[in-house]
Scaffold this motif. Structure first.
Motif, PDB file in Angstrom:
ATOM      1  N   LEU A 195       0.832  -1.291   0.167  1.00  0.00           N
ATOM      2  CA  LEU A 195      -0.018   0.173   0.115  1.00  0.00           C
ATOM      3  C   LEU A 195       0.789   1.262  -0.015  1.00  0.00           C
ATOM      4  N   ALA A 196       2.058   1.200  -0.312  1.00  0.00           N
ATOM      5  CA  ALA A 196       2.913   2.262  -0.318  1.00  0.00           C
ATOM      6  C   ALA A 196       2.489   3.437  -1.285  1.00  0.00           C
ATOM      7  N   PRO A 197       1.750   3.303  -2.377  1.00  0.00           N
ATOM      8  CA  PRO A 197       1.139   4.570  -2.920  1.00  0.00           C
ATOM      9  C   PRO A 197       0.580   5.459  -1.945  1.00  0.00           C
ATOM     10  N   VAL A 198      -0.241   5.146  -1.201  1.00  0.00           N
ATOM     11  CA  VAL A 198      -1.386   5.776  -0.516  1.00  0.00           C
ATOM     12  C   VAL A 198      -0.467   6.197   1.013  1.00  0.00           C
ATOM     13  N   VAL A 199       0.631   5.437   1.263  1.00  0.00           N
ATOM     14  CA  VAL A 199       1.445   5.798   2.441  1.00  0.00           C
ATOM     15  C   VAL A 199       2.053   6.949   1.986  1.00  0.00           C
ATOM     16  N   TYR A 200       2.822   7.049   0.627  1.00  0.00           N
ATOM     17  CA  TYR A 200       3.604   8.277   0.308  1.00  0.00           C
ATOM     18  C   TYR A 200       2.764   9.580   0.275  1.00  0.00           C
ATOM     19  N   GLY A 220       6.130  11.999  -7.819  1.00  0.00           N
ATOM     20  CA  GLY A 220       6.258  11.602  -9.339  1.00  0.00           C
ATOM     21  C   GLY A 220       7.603  10.814  -9.582  1.00  0.00           C
ATOM     22  N   THR A 221       8.275  10.631  -8.417  1.00  0.00           N
ATOM     23  CA  THR A 221       9.318   9.586  -8.512  1.00  0.00           C
ATOM     24  C   THR A 221       9.159   7.970  -8.210  1.00  0.00           C
ATOM     25  N   LEU A 222       7.824   8.008  -7.669  1.00  0.00           N
ATOM     26  CA  LEU A 222       7.446   6.634  -7.364  1.00  0.00           C
ATOM     27  C   LEU A 222       8.247   5.305  -8.119  1.00  0.00           C
ATOM     28  N   ARG A 223       8.864   4.377  -7.478  1.00  0.00           N
ATOM     29  CA  ARG A 223       9.317   3.256  -8.136  1.00  0.00           C
ATOM     30  C   ARG A 223      10.463   3.705  -9.051  1.00  0.00           C
ATOM     31  N   LYS A 224      10.938   4.747  -8.898  1.00  0.00           N
ATOM     32  CA  LYS A 224      11.984   5.285  -9.900  1.00  0.00           C
ATOM     33  C   LYS A 224      13.587   4.911  -9.242  1.00  0.00           C
ATOM     34  N   SER A 239      15.099   6.782  -6.052  1.00  0.00           N
ATOM     35  CA  SER A 239      14.173   7.502  -5.394  1.00  0.00           C
ATOM     36  C   SER A 239      13.848   6.874  -3.846  1.00  0.00           C
ATOM     37  N   ASP A 240      13.753   7.835  -3.052  1.00  0.00           N
ATOM     38  CA  ASP A 240      13.076   7.316  -1.676  1.00  0.00           C
ATOM     39  C   ASP A 240      11.739   6.420  -1.724  1.00  0.00           C
ATOM     40  N   LEU A 241      11.107   6.609  -2.766  1.00  0.00           N
ATOM     41  CA  LEU A 241       9.784   6.040  -3.007  1.00  0.00           C
ATOM     42  C   LEU A 241       9.857   4.832  -3.860  1.00  0.00           C
ATOM     43  N   GLN A 242      10.190   3.713  -3.185  1.00  0.00           N
ATOM     44  CA  GLN A 242      10.544   2.467  -3.748  1.00  0.00           C
ATOM     45  C   GLN A 242       9.060   1.916  -3.809  1.00  0.00           C
ATOM     46  N   LYS A 266      11.052   9.255   5.665  1.00  0.00           N
ATOM     47  CA  LYS A 266      10.588   9.672   7.088  1.00  0.00           C
ATOM     48  C   LYS A 266       8.950   9.662   7.205  1.00  0.00           C
ATOM     49  N   GLY A 267       8.511   9.442   8.322  1.00  0.00           N
ATOM     50  CA  GLY A 267       7.086   9.306   8.880  1.00  0.00           C
ATOM     51  C   GLY A 267       6.528   7.991   9.276  1.00  0.00           C
ATOM     52  N   ILE A 268       7.260   6.683   8.860  1.00  0.00           N
ATOM     53  CA  ILE A 268       6.829   5.493   9.102  1.00  0.00           C
ATOM     54  C   ILE A 268       8.081   5.068   9.943  1.00  0.00           C
ATOM     55  N   PHE A 269       7.623   3.862  10.663  1.00  0.00           N
ATOM     56  CA  PHE A 269       8.680   3.366  11.618  1.00  0.00           C
ATOM     57  C   PHE A 269       9.616   2.386  11.330  1.00  0.00           C
ATOM     58  N   MET A 270       9.209   1.435  10.092  1.00  0.00           N
ATOM     59  CA  MET A 270      10.250   0.594   9.422  1.00  0.00           C
ATOM     60  C   MET A 270       9.629   0.203   8.064  1.00  0.00           C
ATOM     61  N   PRO A 271      10.584  -0.531   7.207  1.00  0.00           N
ATOM     62  CA  PRO A 271      10.002  -0.900   5.953  1.00  0.00           C
ATOM     63  C   PRO A 271       9.283  -1.921   6.332  1.00  0.00           C
ATOM     64  N   SER A 272       8.525  -2.172   5.042  1.00  0.00           N
ATOM     65  CA  SER A 272       7.524  -3.349   4.954  1.00  0.00           C
ATOM     66  C   SER A 272       7.355  -3.995   3.472  1.00  0.00           C
TER      67      SER A 272
END
Ligand SMILES: Cc1ncc(C[n+]2csc(CCOP(=O)(O)OP(=O)(O)O)c2C)c(N)n1
Ligand SMILES: [Mg+2]
Length: 279
Positions: free
Chosen positions: A72-77, A92-96, A99-102, A112-118
């Motif tokens: 659910l990364a898109p909504v989290v970001y 706009g860098t999602l999945r690039k 990018s931070d936005l993997q 930042k803003g979430i406690f850990m990766p998932s």
């Protein structure tokens, strides 16, 4: 404190952010992102004690959130961007590459803003239970939140955690299920034969709260109940619809993990209100 109208407006923008970013990436998970949009909007803009200006993973005095259903990364970001954790333009860098936005949340890249990766389903709730126990042992009043998918709840680790958290009376743990009744392969009941998740959580000793995951009054009421009750870990079962807000995605598991084409993106955008400005 945001009004219901303000929360609805933010959620509409978040839905636009999801559609645009997944469409531009050419892959990703819009279906569950749209079903959990209202839940996460209320969590970040109304319920959770967390401030983007002072957020640090190890900071005291703040709640912790783990998106256990990491796809659910898109909504989290989108929610993090609109809440001020980073510039919306970065969506706009999602999945690039770089990018931070993997595709699944990775804090290694500076997010930042979430406690850990998932991303590996089942693990986030276990970690949230550990955080809740640590906070209790340290005498800290803050809480741990985790967002689960209903398909994710087919994982064995979820039920190990269910027993652990009830056994340790972790009433500072608030889990939320995006109960859209669908997962990657179709209906939950046709995959495992079990869709009565509310009864399961109650049987495992949790305080189960039911709410409409697309009605902010219902969502805020559920959070309020979770805040005041003691003695058991809480599970809020949010009834939702996959793809909510976009007519051709709604209730269709085909949109679990598929990007809209440019044309579909335009069609979806026309159905959603722009309130904060597209990135
Ligand atoms: C351990 C693990 N197994 C399988 C997957 C692949 N996978 C990603 S999402 C998903 C379905 C999850 O369903 P649900 O939680 O209901 O999410 P929704 O389809 O509603 O977005 C699966 C099987 C994974 N990410 N991790
Ligand atoms: Mg689901």
């Amino acid at each position: 404190m945001k009004t219901i109208q303000e929360l609805q407006d933010i959620a509409s923008q978040v839905r636009r952010d999801i559609i645009r970013s997944v469409s531009a990436a050419g892959c990703g998970h819009p279906g569950g992102s749209l079903s959990s949009t209202d839940i996460l909007t209320a969590l970040y803009f109304s319920e959770m004690k967390q401030d983007p200006a002072t957020w640090r993973r190890d900071a005291k005095g703040q709640d912790a959130f783990i998106p256990s259903a990491g796809h659910l990364a898109p909504v989290v970001y989108a929610v993090l961007a609109r809440a001020g954790y980073f510039e919306p333009a970065k969506l706009g860098t999602l999945r690039k590459f770089g990018s931070d936005l993997q595709g699944h949340p990775s804090t290694e890249h500076g997010l930042k803003g979430i406690f850990m990766p998932s991303g590996s389903l089942g693990q986030g709730l276990a970690a949230a239970a550990g955080i809740a126990l640590a906070k209790k042992l340290a005498g800290e009043p803050e809480r741990a939140f985790a967002l689960l998918g209903d398909g994710e709840s087919e994982e064995g680790e979820i039920w190990e955690t269910a027993m652990f958290a009830a056994g340790h009376k972790l009433d500072n743990l608030v889990a939320m299920t995006d109960w859209n009744h669908l997962q990657i392969d179709g209906k939950i009941e046709s995959v495992t034969g079990i869709d009565e998740l509310d009864e399961k959580w109650a049987a495992f000793g949790w305080d189960v709260i039911e709410a409409d995951g697309h009605d902010f009054e219902s969502i805020l009421k559920a959070f309020e109940i979770a805040r005041v009750r003691n003695g058991k870990p809480k599970m809020i079962m949010f009834s939702t619809e996959m793809g909510h807000g976009v007519d051709f995605m709604a209730g269709n598991h085909g949109w679990h993990g598929k990007a809209p084409s440019a044309e579909e993106c335009e069609k979806a955008m026309a159905q959603l209100k722009e309130t904060l400005g597209d990135y």
